[in-house]
Design a protein around this motif. Structure first.
Motif, PDB file in Angstrom:
ATOM      1  N   SER A  26      -1.244   8.606  14.752  1.00 34.08           N
ATOM      2  CA  SER A  26      -1.718   7.496  15.588  1.00 34.08           C
ATOM      3  C   SER A  26      -0.755   7.167  16.725  1.00 34.08           C
ATOM      4  CB  SER A  26      -1.914   6.242  14.726  1.00 34.08           C
ATOM      5  OG  SER A  26      -0.658   5.685  14.357  1.00 34.08           O
ATOM      6  N   ASN A  27       0.511   7.616  16.579  1.00 33.10           N
ATOM      7  CA  ASN A  27       1.546   7.307  17.584  1.00 33.10           C
ATOM      8  C   ASN A  27       1.723   5.804  17.789  1.00 33.10           C
ATOM      9  OD1 ASN A  27       2.571   9.827  18.353  1.00 33.10           O
ATOM     10  ND2 ASN A  27       0.791  10.229  19.633  1.00 33.10           N
ATOM     11  N   SER A  28       1.421   5.026  16.759  1.00 33.23           N
ATOM     12  CA  SER A  28       1.530   3.571  16.865  1.00 33.23           C
ATOM     13  C   SER A  28       2.841   3.100  16.230  1.00 33.23           C
ATOM     14  CB  SER A  28       0.345   2.899  16.168  1.00 33.23           C
ATOM     15  OG  SER A  28       0.567   1.518  16.052  1.00 33.23           O
ATOM     16  N   ILE A  29       3.685   2.468  17.030  1.00 29.74           N
ATOM     17  CA  ILE A  29       4.944   1.920  16.512  1.00 29.74           C
ATOM     18  C   ILE A  29       4.657   0.923  15.392  1.00 29.74           C
ATOM     19  CG2 ILE A  29       6.918   0.452  17.090  1.00 29.74           C
ATOM     20  CD1 ILE A  29       7.206   3.227  18.199  1.00 29.74           C
ATOM     21  N   GLU A  30       3.600   0.139  15.582  1.00 27.56           N
ATOM     22  CA  GLU A  30       3.250  -0.876  14.583  1.00 27.56           C
ATOM     23  C   GLU A  30       2.960  -0.232  13.232  1.00 27.56           C
ATOM     24  OE1 GLU A  30      -0.418  -3.920  13.567  1.00 27.56           O
ATOM     25  OE2 GLU A  30      -0.509  -2.604  15.331  1.00 27.56           O
ATOM     26  N   LYS A  31       2.149   0.865  13.214  1.00 33.59           N
ATOM     27  CA  LYS A  31       1.785   1.519  11.951  1.00 33.59           C
ATOM     28  C   LYS A  31       2.993   2.219  11.316  1.00 33.59           C
ATOM     29  CE  LYS A  31      -1.588  -0.317  12.204  1.00 33.59           C
ATOM     30  NZ  LYS A  31      -2.048  -1.281  11.237  1.00 33.59           N
ATOM     31  N   ILE A  32       3.797   2.883  12.150  1.00 38.94           N
ATOM     32  CA  ILE A  32       4.997   3.562  11.634  1.00 38.94           C
ATOM     33  C   ILE A  32       5.937   2.541  11.005  1.00 38.94           C
ATOM     34  CG2 ILE A  32       7.057   4.872  12.327  1.00 38.94           C
ATOM     35  CD1 ILE A  32       5.269   6.122  14.558  1.00 38.94           C
ATOM     36  N   ARG A  33       6.112   1.413  11.699  1.00 38.39           N
ATOM     37  CA  ARG A  33       6.995   0.355  11.208  1.00 38.39           C
ATOM     38  C   ARG A  33       6.504  -0.206   9.877  1.00 38.39           C
ATOM     39  NH1 ARG A  33       6.498  -4.740  14.765  1.00 38.39           N
ATOM     40  NH2 ARG A  33       4.649  -4.878  13.463  1.00 38.39           N
ATOM     41  N   ASP A  34       5.159  -0.421   9.755  1.00 38.23           N
ATOM     42  CA  ASP A  34       4.598  -0.982   8.516  1.00 38.23           C
ATOM     43  C   ASP A  34       4.827  -0.066   7.323  1.00 38.23           C
ATOM     44  OD1 ASP A  34       3.762  -3.125   9.963  1.00 38.23           O
ATOM     45  OD2 ASP A  34       1.647  -2.531  10.057  1.00 38.23           O
ATOM     46  N   VAL A  35       4.646   1.244   7.522  1.00 34.33           N
ATOM     47  CA  VAL A  35       4.859   2.204   6.423  1.00 34.33           C
ATOM     48  C   VAL A  35       6.310   2.174   5.965  1.00 34.33           C
ATOM     49  CG1 VAL A  35       4.757   4.620   5.726  1.00 34.33           C
ATOM     50  CG2 VAL A  35       2.999   3.708   7.235  1.00 34.33           C
ATOM     51  N   ILE A  36       7.246   2.178   6.933  1.00 34.03           N
ATOM     52  CA  ILE A  36       8.682   2.176   6.597  1.00 34.03           C
ATOM     53  C   ILE A  36       9.049   0.914   5.818  1.00 34.03           C
ATOM     54  CG2 ILE A  36      11.000   2.021   7.608  1.00 34.03           C
ATOM     55  CD1 ILE A  36       9.931   3.819   9.891  1.00 34.03           C
ATOM     56  N   GLN A  37       8.532  -0.243   6.239  1.00 33.22           N
ATOM     57  CA  GLN A  37       8.842  -1.489   5.546  1.00 33.22           C
ATOM     58  C   GLN A  37       8.368  -1.455   4.102  1.00 33.22           C
ATOM     59  OE1 GLN A  37      10.262  -5.132   6.501  1.00 33.22           O
ATOM     60  NE2 GLN A  37      10.578  -4.113   4.564  1.00 33.22           N
ATOM     61  N   GLN A  38       7.108  -1.002   3.888  1.00 35.45           N
ATOM     62  CA  GLN A  38       6.577  -0.972   2.532  1.00 35.45           C
ATOM     63  C   GLN A  38       7.323   0.041   1.654  1.00 35.45           C
ATOM     64  OE1 GLN A  38       4.513  -2.986   1.034  1.00 35.45           O
ATOM     65  NE2 GLN A  38       4.197  -4.177   2.912  1.00 35.45           N
ATOM     66  N   GLU A  39       7.703   1.183   2.245  1.00 33.40           N
ATOM     67  CA  GLU A  39       8.485   2.170   1.490  1.00 33.40           C
ATOM     68  C   GLU A  39       9.830   1.593   1.067  1.00 33.40           C
ATOM     69  OE1 GLU A  39       8.087   6.788   1.828  1.00 33.40           O
ATOM     70  OE2 GLU A  39       8.500   5.956   3.818  1.00 33.40           O
ATOM     71  N   ALA A  40      10.467   0.851   1.975  1.00 32.57           N
ATOM     72  CA  ALA A  40      11.762   0.230   1.656  1.00 32.57           C
ATOM     73  C   ALA A  40      11.624  -0.707   0.468  1.00 32.57           C
ATOM     74  CB  ALA A  40      12.293  -0.532   2.877  1.00 32.57           C
ATOM     75  N   TRP A  41      10.566  -1.539   0.482  1.00 34.09           N
ATOM     76  CA  TRP A  41      10.353  -2.452  -0.634  1.00 34.09           C
ATOM     77  C   TRP A  41      10.023  -1.687  -1.918  1.00 34.09           C
ATOM     78  CZ3 TRP A  41       6.886  -6.098   2.740  1.00 34.09           C
ATOM     79  CH2 TRP A  41       7.723  -6.902   3.537  1.00 34.09           C
ATOM     80  N   TYR A  42       9.315  -0.561  -1.785  1.00 34.18           N
ATOM     81  CA  TYR A  42       8.988   0.240  -2.956  1.00 34.18           C
ATOM     82  C   TYR A  42      10.264   0.773  -3.611  1.00 34.18           C
ATOM     83  CZ  TYR A  42       7.925   4.595  -5.433  1.00 34.18           C
ATOM     84  OH  TYR A  42       7.887   5.604  -6.356  1.00 34.18           O
ATOM     85  N   TYR A  43      11.143   1.371  -2.806  1.00 26.56           N
ATOM     86  CA  TYR A  43      12.375   1.943  -3.378  1.00 26.56           C
ATOM     87  C   TYR A  43      13.297   0.858  -3.937  1.00 26.56           C
ATOM     88  CZ  TYR A  43      11.157   6.598  -1.757  1.00 26.56           C
ATOM     89  OH  TYR A  43      10.542   7.799  -1.586  1.00 26.56           O
ATOM     90  N   LYS A  44      13.270  -0.314  -3.335  1.00 21.62           N
ATOM     91  CA  LYS A  44      14.044  -1.427  -3.880  1.00 21.62           C
ATOM     92  C   LYS A  44      13.507  -1.811  -5.258  1.00 21.62           C
ATOM     93  CE  LYS A  44      15.382  -6.211  -2.942  1.00 21.62           C
ATOM     94  NZ  LYS A  44      15.235  -7.364  -2.026  1.00 21.62           N
ATOM     95  N   LYS A  45      12.178  -1.850  -5.402  1.00 21.43           N
ATOM     96  CA  LYS A  45      11.554  -2.226  -6.677  1.00 21.43           C
ATOM     97  C   LYS A  45      11.842  -1.194  -7.764  1.00 21.43           C
ATOM     98  CE  LYS A  45       7.080  -3.756  -8.523  1.00 21.43           C
ATOM     99  NZ  LYS A  45       6.999  -2.914  -9.709  1.00 21.43           N
ATOM    100  N   THR A  46      11.900   0.096  -7.356  1.00 20.82           N
ATOM    101  CA  THR A  46      12.113   1.151  -8.348  1.00 20.82           C
ATOM    102  C   THR A  46      13.602   1.417  -8.601  1.00 20.82           C
ATOM    103  OG1 THR A  46      11.895   2.807  -6.585  1.00 20.82           O
ATOM    104  CG2 THR A  46       9.926   2.266  -7.871  1.00 20.82           C
ATOM    105  N   GLY A  47      14.488   0.675  -7.928  1.00 21.42           N
ATOM    106  CA  GLY A  47      15.920   0.777  -8.190  1.00 21.42           C
ATOM    107  C   GLY A  47      16.660   1.790  -7.348  1.00 21.42           C
TER     108      GLY A  47
END
Length: 632
Positions: free
Chosen positions: A292-313
């Motif tokens: 999509s070349n959308s900064i907004e979409k790329i940013r959203d995926v990175i944020q959710q991944e960060a929270w995922y890895y934090k939750k899994t330790g």
């Protein structure tokens, strides 16, 4: 996709005016645009056929749109800079609008919201100049989403509501514009942490896209409602909505929306501790956000991944992704860019207010001049107007009194005609009922007497002839009873609840006498409805329906118990005839035996009849009649 198709139609139309010998250039440019692998080759072929400045502009116009489609930012901006001056000089509004639209979305994808806002404002100015309300609503919606992406949620809601109100005034694409405006309002409320308001506007959209073919074009509505549920930790509701969106977006092949769907599904999965599934969804989300070349979409995926890895330790991975997220966020929300965005919005609002003020002042000055001119006429006309008004008032009062008198006379005549008509109808009913009683009733009684005399005079006649005569006598007696019922109804303009209760009770008693082994239960909740009256037609049909149903139960059902229950509900009369007979299978039996007759009678008086039956358990006939008026 719809926007691209619109642009292509316009591209073809502007080339259609070319001279006959240049049709080959048109074909080459179209091949260049549509080709995936040979685009550069065809563009080179078209370049070799440039004969004028107009040819060059057409060529560069196609290059601009092709590079934008391929997400080649620098080349897109290069060709925009080449062709815009030409179209601005020639006042080619439609071409200018298409270019501004592409530049607006380019900068929005890149997260350069202040530049996207500049082109959005240019588009708004163009649509307002041309008084194109549909376009104005569309660009206001885009402006609302820009404010959302820049986290100006309150401003985004206000602009979204302006877009909605503008859409209501449009004729073309009204439904589409309303859906997009509602969506812009909803996502602003959502990220403003006002889920109830967000759900309200999402639900309005769901009501607008009930048709399947419509819902394919608006998958984002399901996703965004799911996103609101997700933030409220209602994971099952969220998953249902987002899955519906995913199905539609996979069919449409929209990477921007698919990136959002997979990001949301990944978030739900890891919140439900389904980590393997979450990682699969994250991979799909990253793939589509890159496409999509959308900064907004790329940013959203990175944020959710960060929270995922934090939750899994996995704190190291979470930290890396969080830092990457902040880099992208800072690229969008630098203080200088925030100030620029605010400055542009303030400048627009100021210019808008100054323009409105200038218009107001001009209108006031014009009104003052008009007032001075009118004053010279008004003062000279006051005396004449007063005299004319006085004469008019006197004439009006006189005419009003005359009209009032005529109206009263007309009402009186109408009432007299109505009373006379009712009296004539009543006299006619009484005359017919007397004739039926005196002539047909007497003749039927004579037939019964004659048959009885025949049986008495010939005691040794054959048994089958005697039985037939007996049947004729019984049929004639039944006919006399029905004739009496008809005369009873004809003699009454209205049939009260008590009259009907007495008539039905009398019939039940006769049925009890004819079938002593059958238990009859008759319940009529009439105490609170004694004043209610039916028309003679309705009352007679109710009586006939009950008579038909009871006779059916006695004749065919072999019932040992028959219950008749009549009850007045708030807006309906409910009539039930229930027996414990042998029942039947509706699907396997032709609806004879009076059932069709019952349904037709119920339909004739505005009601509905329903037959419920179970083999060896019995039959229920339910009649529902509307209560239209207490005096009907």
């Amino acid at each position: 996709m719809k926007k691209i198709f619109t642009v292509l139609i316009f591209l073809i139309s502007i080339l259609g005016i070319a001279q006959e010998e240049k049709l080959s250039q048109k074909e080459i440019l179209l091949k260049a645009y549509f080709s995936k692998d040979s685009s550069d080759y065809y563009f080179q072929q078209a370049k070799n056929k440039l004969f004028s400045k107009s040819d060059s502009i057409h060529y560069q116009y196609f290059k601009f749109f092709k590079n934008d489609e391929l997400r080649n930012k620098d080349s897109t901006l290069y060709y925009a800079e080449k062709i815009l001056p030409f179209y601005l000089k020639n006042d080619s509004i439609q071409n200018i609008e298409y270019i501004y639209e592409r530049l607006h979305y380019l900068y929005k994808r890149e997260g350069v919201y202040e530049k996207a806002l500049v082109y959005n404002q240019k588009l708004l100015d163009l649509s307002e100049q041309q008084n194109k309300l549909g376009k104005t609503s569309k660009y206001l919606t885009d402006k609302s989403t820009l404010n959302h992406d820049f986290e100006n949620f309150e401003e985004g809601v206000a602009i979204g509501k302006d877009a909605f109100l503008t859409a209501l005034k449009t004729k073309e694409n009204q439904k589409e514009n309303i859906i997009y405006a509602n969506n812009a309002i909803a996502i602003n409320f959502d990220d403003w942490h006002k889920p109830d308001s967000a759900i309200f506007y999402h639900q309005k959209n769901l009501d607008l896209i009930k048709k399947q073919e419509d819902s394919l074009n608006y998958g984002f509505v399901f996703n965004n409602l799911g996103n609101t549920f997700l933030k409220d930790k209602k994971y099952q509701e969220a998953k249902k909505m987002i899955s519906l969106a995913l199905k539609r977006n996979l069919e449409k092949g929209n990477s921007y929306n698919l990136a959002t769907n997979y990001t949301n599904l990944a978030t739900i999965a890891y919140q439900e501790n389904k980590n393997d599934l979450a990682e699969e969804y994250f991979e799909e989300a990253k793939k589509h956000s890159d496409l999509s070349n959308s900064i907004e979409k790329i940013r959203d995926v990175i944020q959710q991944e960060a929270w995922y890895y934090k939750k899994t330790g996995n704190f190291q991975k979470a930290l890396e992704l969080q830092e990457k997220f902040y880099v992208l966020k800072d690229s969008v929300f630098q203080e200088e860019r925030l100030a620029k965005f605010a400055e542009l919005e303030t400048k627009y609002q100021t210019e808008k207010k100054e323009a409105e003020l200038a218009t107001t002042r001009a209108n006031l000055a014009e009104k003052e001049l008009d007032l001075e001119r009118k004053n010279t006429i008004i003062y000279g006309s006051i005396a004449t107007a007063f005299i004319i008004g006085l004469l008019g008032y006197l004439l009006y009062n006189q005419q009003k009194l005359k009209n009032k008198q005529l109206h009263k006379e007309a009402e009186l005549k109408s009432a007299l005609v109505k009373i006379e008509t009712q009296n004539k109808l009543q006299e006619q009913r009484l005359r017919i009922s007397r004739d039926l009683h005196d002539n047909i009733g007497a003749q039927l009684t004579f037939i019964i007497s004659s048959i009885d005399n025949l049986q008495f005079a010939f005691p040794n006649m054959e048994q089958n002839i005697s039985q037939k005569l007996k049947n004729i006598s019984e049929f004639t007696s039944k006919t006399i009873c029905e004739l009496r019922d008809t005369i009873w109804a004809m003699n009454k303009e209205k049939i009260s609840v008590e009259d009907l209760q007495a008539r039905i009770s009398n019939f039940i008693e006769k049925a009890r006498t004819a079938s002593p082994n059958t238990v009859f239960r008759f319940q009529f909740d009439s105490e609170k409805n004694k004043q209610y009256e039916f028309s003679s037609v309705v009352g007679m049909n109710i009586y006939r329906i009950i008579q038909e149903a009871v006779n059916n139960a006695l004749k065919y059902a072999e019932a040992s118990e028959i219950k008749v229950h009549i009850e007045k509900l708030q807006q309906q009369f409910k009539i039930e005839i229930i027996d414990n007979g042998k029942g039947f299978v509706l699907a396997e039996v032709e609806l004879g035996n009076g059932i069709n007759n019952i349904k037709e009678r119920a339909k004739e008086i505005g009601g509905e009849a329903e037959v419920n039956t179970i083999m060896r358990e019995g039959t229920q006939i339910l009649i529902l009649l509307p209560v239209l008026d207490e005096n009907s």
